[in-house]
Design an enzyme around this catalytic site. Structure first.
Site, PDB file in Angstrom:
ATOM      1  N   TYR A   1     -11.910  -8.267   5.687  1.00 40.89           N
ATOM      2  CA  TYR A   1     -10.723  -8.193   4.818  1.00 40.89           C
ATOM      3  C   TYR A   1     -10.438  -9.589   4.288  1.00 40.89           C
ATOM      4  CZ  TYR A   1      -6.121  -7.770   2.904  1.00 40.89           C
ATOM      5  OH  TYR A   1      -5.074  -7.840   2.036  1.00 40.89           O
TER       6      TYR A   1
ATOM      7  N   LYS B   1      -1.380 -17.751   5.989  1.00 43.18           N
ATOM      8  CA  LYS B   1      -0.540 -17.060   6.963  1.00 43.18           C
ATOM      9  C   LYS B   1       0.255 -18.004   7.886  1.00 43.18           C
ATOM     10  CE  LYS B   1      -2.132 -12.413   6.716  1.00 43.18           C
ATOM     11  NZ  LYS B   1      -3.452 -11.835   6.421  1.00 43.18           N
TER      12      LYS B   1
ATOM     13  N   TYR C   1       0.837  -1.205   0.000  1.00 39.23           N
ATOM     14  CA  TYR C   1       0.000   0.000   0.000  1.00 39.23           C
ATOM     15  C   TYR C   1       0.873   1.257   0.000  1.00 39.23           C
ATOM     16  CZ  TYR C   1      -2.652  -3.961   1.665  1.00 39.23           C
ATOM     17  OH  TYR C   1      -3.164  -5.214   1.797  1.00 39.23           O
TER      18      TYR C   1
ATOM     19  N   ASP D   1     -13.162 -17.448   6.288  1.00 40.98           N
ATOM     20  CA  ASP D   1     -11.781 -17.066   6.026  1.00 40.98           C
ATOM     21  C   ASP D   1     -11.028 -17.083   7.361  1.00 40.98           C
ATOM     22  OD1 ASP D   1      -9.391 -15.791   5.633  1.00 40.98           O
ATOM     23  OD2 ASP D   1     -10.199 -14.188   4.384  1.00 40.98           O
TER      24      ASP D   1
HETATM   25  C1  LIG Z   1      -3.981 -11.657   5.056  1.00 39.39           C
HETATM   26  C2  LIG Z   1      -5.360 -12.096   4.810  1.00 39.39           C
HETATM   27  C3  LIG Z   1      -5.774 -12.489   3.511  1.00 39.39           C
HETATM   28  C4  LIG Z   1      -4.881 -12.396   2.307  1.00 39.39           C
HETATM   29  O1  LIG Z   1      -3.761 -13.208   2.404  1.00 39.39           O
HETATM   30  P1  LIG Z   1      -2.452 -12.891   1.518  1.00 39.39           P
HETATM   31  O2  LIG Z   1      -1.552 -14.032   1.797  1.00 39.39           O
HETATM   32  O3  LIG Z   1      -1.924 -11.569   1.984  1.00 39.39           O
HETATM   33  O4  LIG Z   1      -2.895 -12.833   0.091  1.00 39.39           O
HETATM   34  C5  LIG Z   1      -7.082 -12.919   3.375  1.00 39.39           C
HETATM   35  N1  LIG Z   1      -7.920 -12.991   4.441  1.00 39.39           N
HETATM   36  C6  LIG Z   1      -7.547 -12.634   5.668  1.00 39.39           C
HETATM   37  C7  LIG Z   1      -8.516 -12.755   6.799  1.00 39.39           C
HETATM   38  C8  LIG Z   1      -6.258 -12.160   5.901  1.00 39.39           C
HETATM   39  O5  LIG Z   1      -5.907 -11.782   7.137  1.00 39.39           O
END
Ligand SMILES: *Cc1c(COP(=O)(O)O)cnc(C)c1O
Length: 428
Positions: free
Chosen positions: A143, A277, A15, A248
């Site tokens: 997000y 992650k 960003y 997610d």
């Molecule tokens: C970081 C994140 C993503 C995206 O993952 P990237 O590896 O950065 O593409 C998607 N969803 C959530 C909840 C996240 O914290």
């Protein structure tokens, strides 16, 4: 020493701007919770490098697993070929996930895992005989990543919508789950937020393939912890209206919020799950999308019975091998007490921020601590202060937050909290 003038001219950061790049610290090495800068300054990585380094940096078991794999098979294409690390990781994931949620698709990053989940949902709806169900819904404050479709579901106000004009498709949004984690639940749909979901589904469910949401902890979209009953209610509404539920857990998965998965707090099982992650303990970029038997079956029974996605680096053996080692560390169970200890330390250490004039809210869940300010923080000043305080923090907007590695000691947690409380005091 790295040439920072060159770096400023040529490298974009997340960003970031090329005209006015923000300041950066030059990191030479990392070990455990500590980052060492090129001039010898040390900082605690209170961000776990964006949720990923759950076991700390360069954990010897993770390094050994990756090194051993490097000597055998660093990479091979996954089309038509397979390998032991991919199978071993799948076995571990199937064992730790709810029964029936066990059809695994590997990809290279969280955003891609979300894209794959959205594609799965549309293909499954096609297979179920609902070609009109091609839209998506979410709660505000979410997000899901930076790729196009994921981005379109991020919070429409604090997300990235304004940067892309009409290029970004508008999806369906309900308000963020209004009742906080730990607050008293209300069965009144007008107060608990489920009325808005029901209204949306009543009107538009025949055009919605799936509802995507981060379970219990909304991360980068607002660091909001909501009542698990909302998630249970959402599951029931999705079932009633034929909408698939995508959870997610890219940020929350693998112990971060105090349970192995955040969805465990609601006893909810999604149709499709995204993880990433901390999956590799922060050693490699890697993610997975896990579909239920029913979703996999619906796709297989559809007009095009194949799942149309296949990244070049799908199932990368180095990533799979290090993910296995990371899940083995988790399976030993020490994280449970570690996260509980950090939660305790954060509650105590951040409490003094509550009384500060500029602070709107302080919240802690598992190994996640948040100070919500009334106004946006001076990120440049925070950046400089990190070197001084020896605590690496990366706030955004009004949110100052930390999610330290699970191996962070009580004294280190106290130090993180002291730095956060001091920063929060600037707005007094
Ligand atoms: C970081 C994140 C993503 C995206 O993952 P990237 O590896 O950065 O593409 C998607 N969803 C959530 C909840 C996240 O914290």
């Amino acid at each position: 020493m790295g040439d920072l003038a060159f770096e400023r001219r040529h490298l974009w950061h997340p960003y970031g701007s090329m005209r006015e790049p923000g300041p950066v610290h030059l990191v030479a090495q990392a070990e455990g919770v500590w980052l060492t800068l090129s001039d010898g300054t040390r900082m605690i990585d209170a961000m776990s490098s964006w949720w990923a380094a759950a076991h700390g940096h360069r954990h010897p078991r993770l390094v050994a697993a990756m090194r051993a794999q490097l000597e055998r098979l660093p990479h091979v294409m996954f089309g038509g070929l397979t390998h032991d690390p991919a199978i071993a990781l799948a076995q571990r994931l199937v064992a730790m996930l709810p029964k029936g949620l066990d059809r695994i698709f590997y990809s290279d990053s969280g955003s891609v895992a979300v894209e794959v989940a959205l594609k799965m949902a549309v293909q499954a709806q096609l297979g179920l005989g609902h070609p009109g169900r091609v839209g998506f819904a979410s709660a505000r404050g979410g997000y899901y990543g930076d790729t196009w479709k994921a981005m379109s579901l991020c919070d429409p106000e604090n997300g990235m919508h304004s940067h892309f004009g009409a290029a970004l498709q508008v999806q369906h949004f309900v308000p963020r789950p209004p009742i906080a984690f730990g607050a008293e639940w209300s069965d009144d749909p007008a107060r608990n937020g489920l009325g808005a979901v029901e209204a949306l589904f009543a009107e538009k469910a025949d055009r919605i393939a799936a509802f995507i949401v981060e379970p219990v902890v909304q991360g980068a979209g607002g660091m909001w912890f909501y009542h698990p009953r909302w998630l249970a209610g959402l599951r029931a509404l999705c079932d009633r209206h034929g909408v698939l539920l995508i959870l997610d857990e890219i940020a929350t998965g693998f112990g971060r919020s105090g349970t192995l998965f955040a969805m465990d707090r609601a006893g909810v099982v999604p149709d499709i799950l995204c993880i990433g992650k901390a999956l590799t303990g922060g050693m490699m970029t890697f993610a997975a999308t896990v579909a239920s038997d029913r979703v996999a079956g619906a796709i297989a029974g559809g007009p095009a019975p194949v799942l149309m996605h296949g990244p070049t680096f799908m199932g990368n053996p180095l990533a799979c091998a290090v993910a296995c080692a990371s899940l083995d560390l988790l399976a030993e169970g020490g994280w449970l007490a570690q996260v509980a200890g950090i939660e305790d330390g954060l509650r105590r250490g951040l409490a003094p921020a509550r009384g500060l004039a500029g602070v709107r809210d302080v919240r802690v869940l598992g190994a996640i601590g948040v100070i919500e300010m009334g106004e946006a923080l001076d990120t440049g000043r925070v950046h400089g202060f990190c070197r001084e305080s020896g605590v690496w923090l990366r706030p955004f907007g009004r949110l100052l937050y930390c999610m330290p590695p699970f191996v962070t000691t009580p004294a280190e947690v106290a130090r993180i909290c002291a730095a956060m409380v001091e920063i929060a005091g600037w707005q007094a």
